[in-house]
Enzyme design. Structure first.
Site, PDB file in Angstrom:
ATOM      1  N   LYS A 175      14.102 -24.834 -22.810  1.00  0.00           N
ATOM      2  CA  LYS A 175      14.580 -24.276 -21.624  1.00  0.00           C
ATOM      3  C   LYS A 175      15.852 -25.240 -21.584  1.00  0.00           C
ATOM      4  O   LYS A 175      16.357 -25.735 -20.768  1.00  0.00           O
ATOM      5  CB  LYS A 175      13.985 -24.290 -20.500  1.00  0.00           C
ATOM      6  CG  LYS A 175      15.040 -23.219 -19.549  1.00  0.00           C
ATOM      7  CD  LYS A 175      15.200 -22.989 -18.236  1.00  0.00           C
ATOM      8  CE  LYS A 175      15.744 -23.586 -17.258  1.00  0.00           C
ATOM      9  NZ  LYS A 175      16.860 -23.500 -17.356  1.00  0.00           N
TER      10      LYS A 175
ATOM     11  N   GLY B  37      18.142 -33.361 -16.191  1.00  0.00           N
ATOM     12  CA  GLY B  37      18.563 -33.250 -15.053  1.00  0.00           C
ATOM     13  C   GLY B  37      18.921 -33.982 -12.805  1.00  0.00           C
ATOM     14  O   GLY B  37      18.743 -34.886 -13.296  1.00  0.00           O
ATOM     15  N   SER B  38      18.654 -33.168 -12.104  1.00  0.00           N
ATOM     16  CA  SER B  38      19.257 -33.395 -11.185  1.00  0.00           C
ATOM     17  C   SER B  38      17.809 -33.685 -10.513  1.00  0.00           C
ATOM     18  O   SER B  38      17.017 -34.108 -11.035  1.00  0.00           O
ATOM     19  CB  SER B  38      19.700 -32.019 -10.480  1.00  0.00           C
ATOM     20  OG  SER B  38      18.523 -31.431 -10.257  1.00  0.00           O
ATOM     21  N   THR B  39      18.075 -34.968  -9.632  1.00  0.00           N
ATOM     22  CA  THR B  39      17.567 -35.571  -9.093  1.00  0.00           C
ATOM     23  C   THR B  39      16.367 -35.059  -7.925  1.00  0.00           C
ATOM     24  O   THR B  39      14.810 -34.834  -7.989  1.00  0.00           O
ATOM     25  CB  THR B  39      17.510 -37.384  -8.267  1.00  0.00           C
ATOM     26  OG1 THR B  39      18.279 -38.215  -8.770  1.00  0.00           O
ATOM     27  CG2 THR B  39      16.482 -37.767  -7.391  1.00  0.00           C
TER      28      THR B  39
ATOM     29  N   GLY C 213      14.042 -32.805 -10.275  1.00  0.00           N
ATOM     30  CA  GLY C 213      12.828 -33.969 -11.524  1.00  0.00           C
ATOM     31  C   GLY C 213      11.730 -34.564 -10.064  1.00  0.00           C
ATOM     32  O   GLY C 213      10.594 -34.497 -10.553  1.00  0.00           O
TER      33      GLY C 213
ATOM     34  N   GLU D 183      14.806 -38.147 -16.443  1.00  0.00           N
ATOM     35  CA  GLU D 183      15.591 -38.511 -16.721  1.00  0.00           C
ATOM     36  C   GLU D 183      16.798 -38.142 -15.945  1.00  0.00           C
ATOM     37  O   GLU D 183      17.383 -36.509 -15.959  1.00  0.00           O
ATOM     38  CB  GLU D 183      16.604 -38.554 -18.384  1.00  0.00           C
ATOM     39  CG  GLU D 183      17.926 -39.713 -18.084  1.00  0.00           C
ATOM     40  CD  GLU D 183      18.142 -39.077 -19.453  1.00  0.00           C
ATOM     41  OE1 GLU D 183      19.133 -40.387 -19.565  1.00  0.00           O
ATOM     42  OE2 GLU D 183      17.685 -39.127 -20.517  1.00  0.00           O
TER      43      GLU D 183
ATOM     44  N   CYS E 141      25.233 -39.283 -16.390  1.00  0.00           N
ATOM     45  CA  CYS E 141      24.500 -38.971 -15.726  1.00  0.00           C
ATOM     46  C   CYS E 141      24.313 -40.716 -14.992  1.00  0.00           C
ATOM     47  O   CYS E 141      24.334 -41.468 -14.426  1.00  0.00           O
ATOM     48  CB  CYS E 141      22.129 -39.046 -16.043  1.00  0.00           C
ATOM     49  SG  CYS E 141      21.915 -39.826 -18.227  1.00  0.00           S
TER      50      CYS E 141
ATOM     51  N   GLU F  97      25.342 -39.039  -5.847  1.00  0.00           N
ATOM     52  CA  GLU F  97      26.131 -38.723  -7.692  1.00  0.00           C
ATOM     53  C   GLU F  97      27.066 -37.394  -6.933  1.00  0.00           C
ATOM     54  O   GLU F  97      26.840 -36.454  -6.723  1.00  0.00           O
ATOM     55  CB  GLU F  97      25.142 -38.311  -8.446  1.00  0.00           C
ATOM     56  CG  GLU F  97      25.460 -38.141  -9.285  1.00  0.00           C
ATOM     57  CD  GLU F  97      24.424 -37.960 -10.201  1.00  0.00           C
ATOM     58  OE1 GLU F  97      24.488 -38.777 -11.997  1.00  0.00           O
ATOM     59  OE2 GLU F  97      22.990 -37.372  -9.990  1.00  0.00           O
TER      60      GLU F  97
END
Length: 374
Positions: free
Chosen positions: A30, A82-84, A87, A104, A138, A235
């Protein structure tokens, strides 16, 4: 199942798809909802190459599409960049299942500039570290730690260099800083920049004309930043640099380590002994390697013993036991994260060997997690 972000859509696709196919897997990928076109074009290339139907599958959509991939019973492995926050949600979703997952996530990398640093090289490194790809990276060096005795000189050189950056069409080879990905991301950058000013930091933006259409943000730095400021902790994922100062190497290490992220960092000094000394004192969940993006280490902790997984070793680091929480990390090495195959910890003690061969318990986060070294 593979889910990729919008900052490097084709590169991320290649990183995800190529290893999976090389190992004989089929993939469902995706792309980010704002950058699906390269993935769709790749699907056409796969058809032209006579790749058998069903080997590479591209699904476009937003978060619910990603959730469906993660939770689907036919998916054995989830790879996410992607974003924390997303994740974390994926890790929770697969915990207790047989699915493997690699993540990641975000970063808040620091460049540390000492008083003996080669200034011209350091400034170029700082600029490349934060303004490359509009800061949509990142491992962007979004924090700058400068020794007080050279702070004025570094800032003067940095502002002079930032003033030469060319902002415009990202397809123009002469452009240094292109457009922001979306209205939502631009709003996020503006929100945090305004928060920085409201909290007392001083803002300086490079003098440049912004195009009349599209999403743009001038290269910006903040001085007078404290560790409590949001722009030093969160971030931003944009062309915004937070500048902090330090007096001693120990203070630099303390400030550099004051982040929940662990992805990359940089040290600027002429002394090799100082590089080794400072790099050795930086905590693995915070900064990884002597140079920007040099080393990647997988780190998890549950507030107890911290475990560091590297391609050739697994180390328990009890000196970091006081640090509480989960490091947001890059799984770029040989370590692979997986939920406990049995859905629970096989032993009560921390850092114990799991009954399933090859796994090592590295603590609990809702459910236990295990690092497997290949």
């Amino acid at each position: 199942g593979q889910i990729i972000p919008w900052n490097f859509p084709l590169l991320m696709l290649a990183w995800k798809v190529a290893p999976a196919l090389a190992c004989g897997n089929t993939v469902v990928l995706k792309p980010a909802e704002t950058t699906p076109l390269t993935a769709l074009l790749f699907a056409e290339i796969c058809q032209q190459a006579d790749l058998p139907p069903g080997v590479v599958n591209i699904l476009t959509g937003a978060g619910e599409t990603g959730r469906a991939i993660v939770e689907h019973a036919g998916v054995d492995k989830v790879a996410f960049t992607g974003s924390t926050d997303v994740g974390k949600a994926i890790a929770r979703a697969v915990a207790g299942s047989q699915k493997k997952v690699t993540l990641e996530l975000g970063g808040k990398a620091a460049n540390i500039v000492f008083d003996d640093a080669p200034m011209d090289q350091a400034v170029e490194g700082i600029v490349n570290g934060i303004f490359f790809n509009q800061g949509h990276v990142c491992c962007a060096g979004s924090r700058l730690l400068v020794q007080e005795s050279v702070a004025d000189e570094v800032l003067e050189r940095l502002k002079r260099r930032m003033a030469t950056l060319r902002l415009g069409d990202p397809l123009d080879k002469n452009t240094d800083v292109g457009a922001i990905n979306s209205a939502a991301q631009l709003a996020r950058i503006r929100e945090l920049s305004e928060a920085g000013e409201a909290e007392g930091a001083e803002r300086w933006s490079a003098p440049c004309d912004l195009p009349s259409s599209g999403y743009w943000f001038a290269p910006t730095l903040f001085t007078g930043v404290s560790q409590a400021h949001r722009i030093a902790r969160e971030e931003i994922f944009g062309p915004v640099l937070s500048v902090l100062t330090f007096r001693t190497p120990s203070e630099a290490v303390e400030k550099a380590n004051n982040t929940p992220y662990g992805l990359s960092a940089g040290i600027w000094t002429e002394k090799g002994s100082r590089i080794l000394d400072v790099a050795g004192k930086r905590r693995p969940p915070r900064h990884l390697g002597e140079e920007h993006r040099l080393a990647r280490i997988v780190v998890f902790t549950d507030g107890g013993d911290l475990v560091r997984a590297a391609p050739t070793r697994l180390e328990v680091l009890p000196e970091l036991a006081a640090w509480d929480g989960l490091a947001f990390v890059d799984f770029g090495g040989d370590g692979r994260l997986a939920a406990c195959p049995e859905g629970r910890c096989s032993h009560c003690s921390r850092n114990s060997r799991c009954k399933s061969d090859g796994f090592h318990c590295v603590g609990h986060w809702g459910l236990p997690f295990f690092v497997r070294l290949n």
